[in-house]
Design a protein around this motif. Structure first.
Motif, short mmCIF file in Angstrom:
data_model
loop_
_atom_site.label_atom_id
_atom_site.label_comp_id
_atom_site.label_asym_id
_atom_site.label_seq_id
_atom_site.Cartn_x
_atom_site.Cartn_y
_atom_site.Cartn_z
N GLU A 1 -9.87 13.37 21.78
CA GLU A 1 -8.47 13.30 22.15
C GLU A 1 -7.61 13.83 21.00
OE1 GLU A 1 -7.31 9.47 23.50
OE2 GLU A 1 -8.58 9.53 25.27
N SER A 2 -7.49 15.13 20.96
CA SER A 2 -6.71 15.79 19.91
C SER A 2 -6.35 17.20 20.36
CB SER A 2 -7.51 15.85 18.61
OG SER A 2 -6.83 16.64 17.64
N GLY A 3 -5.14 17.62 20.01
CA GLY A 3 -4.73 18.99 20.29
C GLY A 3 -4.82 19.87 19.07
N ALA A 4 -5.38 19.33 17.99
CA ALA A 4 -5.40 20.05 16.71
C ALA A 4 -6.77 20.61 16.37
CB ALA A 4 -4.93 19.13 15.59
N ILE A 5 -7.73 20.51 17.28
CA ILE A 5 -9.09 20.95 16.98
C ILE A 5 -9.14 22.46 16.73
CG2 ILE A 5 -11.44 21.12 17.84
CD1 ILE A 5 -10.56 18.33 17.04
N THR A 6 -8.51 23.24 17.62
CA THR A 6 -8.53 24.69 17.46
C THR A 6 -7.91 25.10 16.14
OG1 THR A 6 -8.40 25.01 19.85
CG2 THR A 6 -7.81 26.88 18.47
N ASN A 7 -6.86 24.41 15.72
CA ASN A 7 -6.24 24.71 14.43
C ASN A 7 -7.21 24.49 13.28
OD1 ASN A 7 -4.09 23.85 16.43
ND2 ASN A 7 -2.83 24.72 14.81
N GLY A 8 -8.11 23.53 13.44
CA GLY A 8 -9.13 23.31 12.41
C GLY A 8 -10.07 24.49 12.30
N PHE A 9 -10.42 25.08 13.43
CA PHE A 9 -11.28 26.27 13.40
C PHE A 9 -10.54 27.46 12.80
CE2 PHE A 9 -13.66 23.78 16.52
CZ PHE A 9 -14.97 24.04 16.12
N GLU A 10 -9.22 27.52 12.98
CA GLU A 10 -8.42 28.57 12.35
C GLU A 10 -8.49 28.44 10.83
OE1 GLU A 10 -4.50 28.16 13.89
OE2 GLU A 10 -4.93 29.24 15.74
N VAL A 11 -8.45 27.20 10.34
CA VAL A 11 -8.59 26.98 8.89
C VAL A 11 -9.91 27.52 8.39
CG1 VAL A 11 -8.81 25.23 7.09
CG2 VAL A 11 -7.07 24.97 8.88
N ILE A 12 -10.98 27.23 9.11
CA ILE A 12 -12.31 27.71 8.72
C ILE A 12 -12.35 29.24 8.70
CG2 ILE A 12 -14.75 27.80 9.41
CD1 ILE A 12 -14.36 24.99 10.61
N LEU A 13 -11.77 29.86 9.74
CA LEU A 13 -11.73 31.33 9.79
C LEU A 13 -11.02 31.90 8.58
CD1 LEU A 13 -12.00 34.09 11.18
CD2 LEU A 13 -9.86 33.58 12.39
N ILE A 14 -9.84 31.37 8.27
CA ILE A 14 -9.06 31.91 7.15
C ILE A 14 -9.82 31.75 5.83
CG2 ILE A 14 -6.96 31.61 5.80
CD1 ILE A 14 -6.57 33.06 8.45
N ILE A 15 -10.50 30.63 5.65
CA ILE A 15 -11.29 30.43 4.43
C ILE A 15 -12.34 31.53 4.30
CG2 ILE A 15 -13.02 28.94 3.33
CD1 ILE A 15 -11.44 26.54 4.40
N PHE A 16 -13.05 31.84 5.39
CA PHE A 16 -14.07 32.88 5.35
C PHE A 16 -13.44 34.26 5.14
CE2 PHE A 16 -16.90 29.78 7.59
CZ PHE A 16 -17.95 29.84 6.68
N LEU A 17 -12.26 34.50 5.71
CA LEU A 17 -11.60 35.80 5.51
C LEU A 17 -11.16 35.98 4.06
CD1 LEU A 17 -9.43 36.21 8.76
CD2 LEU A 17 -11.76 37.00 8.29
N VAL A 18 -10.68 34.91 3.45
CA VAL A 18 -10.28 34.98 2.04
C VAL A 18 -11.49 35.23 1.15
CG1 VAL A 18 -9.40 33.61 0.11
CG2 VAL A 18 -8.17 33.64 2.28
N PHE A 19 -12.58 34.52 1.43
CA PHE A 19 -13.80 34.74 0.64
C PHE A 19 -14.34 36.14 0.85
CE2 PHE A 19 -14.28 30.07 0.08
CZ PHE A 19 -14.52 30.07 -1.28
N THR A 20 -14.19 36.68 2.05
CA THR A 20 -14.63 38.06 2.30
C THR A 20 -13.80 39.04 1.49
OG1 THR A 20 -15.39 37.51 4.54
CG2 THR A 20 -14.90 39.82 4.09
#
Length: 217
Positions: free
Chosen positions: A190-209
């Motif tokens: 019960e949360s609407g913020a789950i997708t935003n959490g995956f966005e955080v993960i994506l950005i972390i990987f893009l920065v490391f790339t």
């Protein structure tokens, strides 16, 4: 619960932005890869507005800030296409021609234009309370992700695959894949913020790339 998550995401993005800026390498600031900074700033604005929505309350202030969310998303998210071509042009094993660079710029402009025409020109918002969060959402609900998101996601995945094949760097593909899965899978939470959490993960990987491909600069 979600309100605290959006505050947390905002702080994480601020931390990522500070971490990603290499003060020793001024040249990298003007590269196409630096468009990731604009995307991070947009995500800081987006999550911060959602986080403080319940404190501001319903009214014109929060509504206008919400319009800022949607417009910044339309202008900044498509620049990930330019980021991707900037990543690939640093590869020693991938030959990026000028036509590809021009093509990436053209695609970015087209995606911004399509997003504005299809999503924003007639955009009207209404308040919505969900999981303790107050935000303004479109009055006309669209089903499925906009075409802009689909194309940007496809380009991120394609870039990740090319880096995996030619540079043995799998992490951009992993980040884009996790973001894709997080967008299409319905989690029993019960949360609407789950997708935003995956966005955080994506950005972390893009920065490391970005840091990975610039390691020899």
């Amino acid at each position: 619960m979600d309100g605290y998550l959006y505050f947390l995401y905002t702080l994480i993005y601020i931390g990522i932005l500070i971490f990603s800026i290499d003060r020793r390498n001024i040249i990298s600031y003007s590269s196409r890869r630096s468009f990731i900074y604009l995307v991070i700033v947009g995500l800081i604005v987006d999550n911060a507005i959602v986080a403080i929505g319940r404190f501001i309350g319903e009214g014109s202030l929060l509504e206008n800030l919400s319009y800022l969310r949607y417009w910044s998303h339309a202008f900044l998210t498509p620049t990930l296409v330019i980021y991707c071509i900037g990543i690939l042009e640093k590869s020693k094993n991938i030959n990026i021609r000028k036509t590809a660079l021009y093509g990436a710029t053209l695609i970015t402009i087209l995606l911004i234009t399509v997003e504005i025409q299809s999503e924003l020109l007639n955009l009207t918002l209404q308040p919505q309370w969900e999981f303790g969060v107050l935000r303004y959402i479109p009055t006309e609900i669209s089903y499925g992700p906009p075409i802009m998101i689909l194309i940007v996601t496809f380009i991120l995945l394609l870039t990740g695959i090319l880096l995996w094949i030619f540079e043995k760097w799998i992490w951009m593909f992993v980040g884009a894949s996790l973001m894709t899965i997080g967008s299409i899978v319905s989690f029993p939470i019960e949360s609407g913020a789950i997708t935003n959490g995956f966005e955080v993960i994506l950005i972390i990987f893009l920065v490391f790339t970005k840091r990975h491909v610039e390691r020899d600069l």
